[in-house]
Motif scaffolding. Structure first.
Motif, short mmCIF file in Angstrom:
data_model
loop_
_atom_site.label_atom_id
_atom_site.label_comp_id
_atom_site.label_asym_id
_atom_site.label_seq_id
_atom_site.Cartn_x
_atom_site.Cartn_y
_atom_site.Cartn_z
N VAL A 1 43.46 17.04 22.52
CA VAL A 1 43.87 16.00 21.61
C VAL A 1 45.36 16.15 21.32
CG1 VAL A 1 43.52 14.97 19.34
CG2 VAL A 1 41.59 16.00 20.56
N VAL A 2 46.10 15.09 21.53
CA VAL A 2 47.53 15.12 21.26
C VAL A 2 47.73 14.80 19.79
CG1 VAL A 2 49.78 14.13 21.78
CG2 VAL A 2 48.08 14.40 23.60
N ILE A 3 48.09 15.80 19.02
CA ILE A 3 48.33 15.61 17.59
C ILE A 3 49.78 15.21 17.40
CG2 ILE A 3 48.16 16.64 15.31
CD1 ILE A 3 45.51 16.47 16.79
N LYS A 4 50.00 13.96 16.99
CA LYS A 4 51.37 13.46 16.86
C LYS A 4 51.65 13.03 15.43
CE LYS A 4 49.98 8.86 18.52
NZ LYS A 4 48.58 9.22 18.80
N LYS A 5 52.90 13.03 15.09
CA LYS A 5 53.29 12.63 13.75
C LYS A 5 53.16 11.12 13.60
CE LYS A 5 56.51 16.43 12.86
NZ LYS A 5 57.91 16.79 12.49
N ASP A 6 52.81 10.70 12.41
CA ASP A 6 52.82 9.27 12.11
C ASP A 6 53.29 9.10 10.68
OD1 ASP A 6 50.49 9.38 10.33
OD2 ASP A 6 49.34 9.73 12.16
N ARG A 7 53.25 7.87 10.22
CA ARG A 7 53.86 7.59 8.90
C ARG A 7 52.98 7.99 7.73
NH1 ARG A 7 55.31 1.80 9.87
NH2 ARG A 7 55.16 2.49 12.03
N PHE A 8 51.74 8.42 7.99
CA PHE A 8 50.82 8.76 6.91
C PHE A 8 50.68 10.27 6.78
CE2 PHE A 8 49.44 4.62 8.62
CZ PHE A 8 49.70 3.84 7.50
N THR A 9 50.60 10.74 5.55
CA THR A 9 50.53 12.17 5.29
C THR A 9 49.11 12.69 5.53
OG1 THR A 9 49.96 11.91 2.95
CG2 THR A 9 52.31 11.90 3.53
N ARG A 10 49.00 14.00 5.68
CA ARG A 10 47.68 14.61 5.82
C ARG A 10 46.85 14.39 4.55
NH1 ARG A 10 44.55 18.04 8.55
NH2 ARG A 10 43.20 19.45 7.37
N LYS A 11 47.51 14.41 3.40
CA LYS A 11 46.80 14.17 2.14
C LYS A 11 46.16 12.78 2.14
CE LYS A 11 47.47 14.10 -2.88
NZ LYS A 11 48.46 14.28 -3.99
N GLN A 12 46.86 11.77 2.65
CA GLN A 12 46.31 10.42 2.71
C GLN A 12 45.13 10.36 3.68
OE1 GLN A 12 50.30 8.67 3.64
NE2 GLN A 12 49.70 7.08 2.15
N LYS A 13 45.25 11.05 4.81
CA LYS A 13 44.17 11.03 5.81
C LYS A 13 42.93 11.75 5.29
CE LYS A 13 47.58 11.00 9.51
NZ LYS A 13 48.26 11.82 10.53
N LEU A 14 43.13 12.85 4.59
CA LEU A 14 41.99 13.57 4.03
C LEU A 14 41.28 12.73 2.97
CD1 LEU A 14 43.21 17.28 3.65
CD2 LEU A 14 41.25 16.46 4.98
N GLN A 15 42.05 12.01 2.17
CA GLN A 15 41.45 11.14 1.17
C GLN A 15 40.60 10.06 1.84
OE1 GLN A 15 41.38 11.46 -2.09
NE2 GLN A 15 40.20 9.56 -2.37
N LEU A 16 41.15 9.46 2.91
CA LEU A 16 40.40 8.47 3.68
C LEU A 16 39.15 9.08 4.27
CD1 LEU A 16 40.38 5.57 5.10
CD2 LEU A 16 41.31 6.82 7.07
#
Length: 339
Positions: free
Chosen positions: A102-117
């Protein structure tokens, strides 16, 4: 490997088990793996291998479920059929780091936002979902495709979920987790569709009167309850009522249920294509106990439900409303309430 597992998860066809399964768990060098976990997916039916890798699992009745065998640092083995007269020899292979693919790439959303989702779309926003805790969130990785507005979640290790309100510890191996947005976003309010699949092991941690009451509350009006009632043809004001649009209708006009060896076959009457859905077969509104509202969309004309309420074609039967809000945080074992 994940595609194979996903197909297995959709439905396991008729498999007859005896009441006891015995076996031994070893590595590729034929060395025993004491402490290996052996369990039927989605249930509390489980055991642990002894110091010599041997195990005996009693389960009381036949199941349409995967027998899973896991050990830390090794790939989980999934068994869908076996000869109950023979002792199983299960060889586990050392795990490779699948996240390297899996290519883990940066995007405009934080890890905190993704974990909340992830918490909202995986555990849910019910009381039990909000109280459930993923003990190893650091093992979750995300990949957001900004061209398709799809976020995926991965984990090399099973997620350990503590659900205090329902008295369970859940071990969850993610096979698939996708969230589709209608625009570039990381907010649940912009989600078009979310889908997750995996294998679960339930361990009871508490069963006091308050927890038992909470379990029954989660079961009433749940997806598990709906499919059990559907194949039993139970429809009434205290259970589920079926509506076509805003008008109550007769479920027997839309569902034909027949017996197979170990499951019920459900045939859905195809409606006129009233929606712009390519796979659209039928759509209904559901009302449980006069208050809980849900919608169900069928993208398949045929599916199967076993005696536990485990249904096939999970990717082609879509819920919205109350039932959709009950995610892993409100999940009960498939053998809940079954003796």
């Amino acid at each position: 490997m994940n595609k194979i597992l996903l197909l297995l998860l959709l439905f396991i066809t008729s498999i007859s088990f005896s009441q006891i399964v015995k076996g031994i768990v070893v590595d590729q060098n034929n060395q025993p793996l004491p402490g290996s976990n052996i369990y039927f997916d989605g249930t509390t039916i489980a055991t642990i291998a002894d110091e010599n890798g041997n195990f005996t699992l009693n389960y009381g009745s036949k199941l349409n479920s995967i027998l899973a065998v896991s050990f830390i640092g090794y790939q989980t083995e999934f068994i869908k059929s076996f000869d109950s007269d023979k002792v199983l020899k299960i060889v586990l292979k050392e795990a490779s780091n699948t996240l390297n693919e899996v290519v883990i790439k940066k995007d405009r959303f934080t890890r905190k936002q993704k974990l909340q989702l992830f918490r909202e779309q995986f555990l849910g926003t019910t009381i039990t979902g909000k109280k459930a805790i993923i003990e190893n969130e650091d093992d979750i990785y995300f990949d957001y495709d900004e061209n398709t507005f799809i976020i995926k979640a991965y984990s090399d290790k099973p997620l350990i979920i503590n659900n205090p309100l329902l008295g369970y510890k859940i071990t969850y191996e993610i096979v698939n987790f996708d969230v589709n947005f209608y625009k570039l976003s990381c907010s649940s309010s912009d989600v078009v569709k979310s889908y997750y699949a995996g294998l679960t092991r339930f361990e009871e941690t508490n069963s006091n009167a308050k927890i038992v009451k909470q379990r029954d509350k989660c079961y009433q009006g749940s997806q598990l309850h709906f499919f059990r009632n559907l194949v039993a043809n139970i429809w009434n004001k205290e259970n589920f009522l079926l509506f076509k649009g805003s008008y109550q209708d007769n479920p027997n006009d839309y569902f034909t249920i027949t017996n197979t060896n170990d499951a019920k076959r459900v045939q859905v009457t195809k409606q006129k294509k009233e929606l712009s859905l390519n796979k659209f077969v039928a759509e209904f509104n559901l009302l449980f106990n006069r208050k809980q509202q849900s919608k169900i969309i069928f993208e398949t004309e045929t599916f199967y439900v076993d005696k536990f309420g485990n249904n096939s074609n999970i990717e082609n039967i879509i819920f919205t409303g109350y039932i959709a809000s009950q995610k892993v945080g409100a999940m009960l074992p498939m053998n809940y309430g079954i003796k």
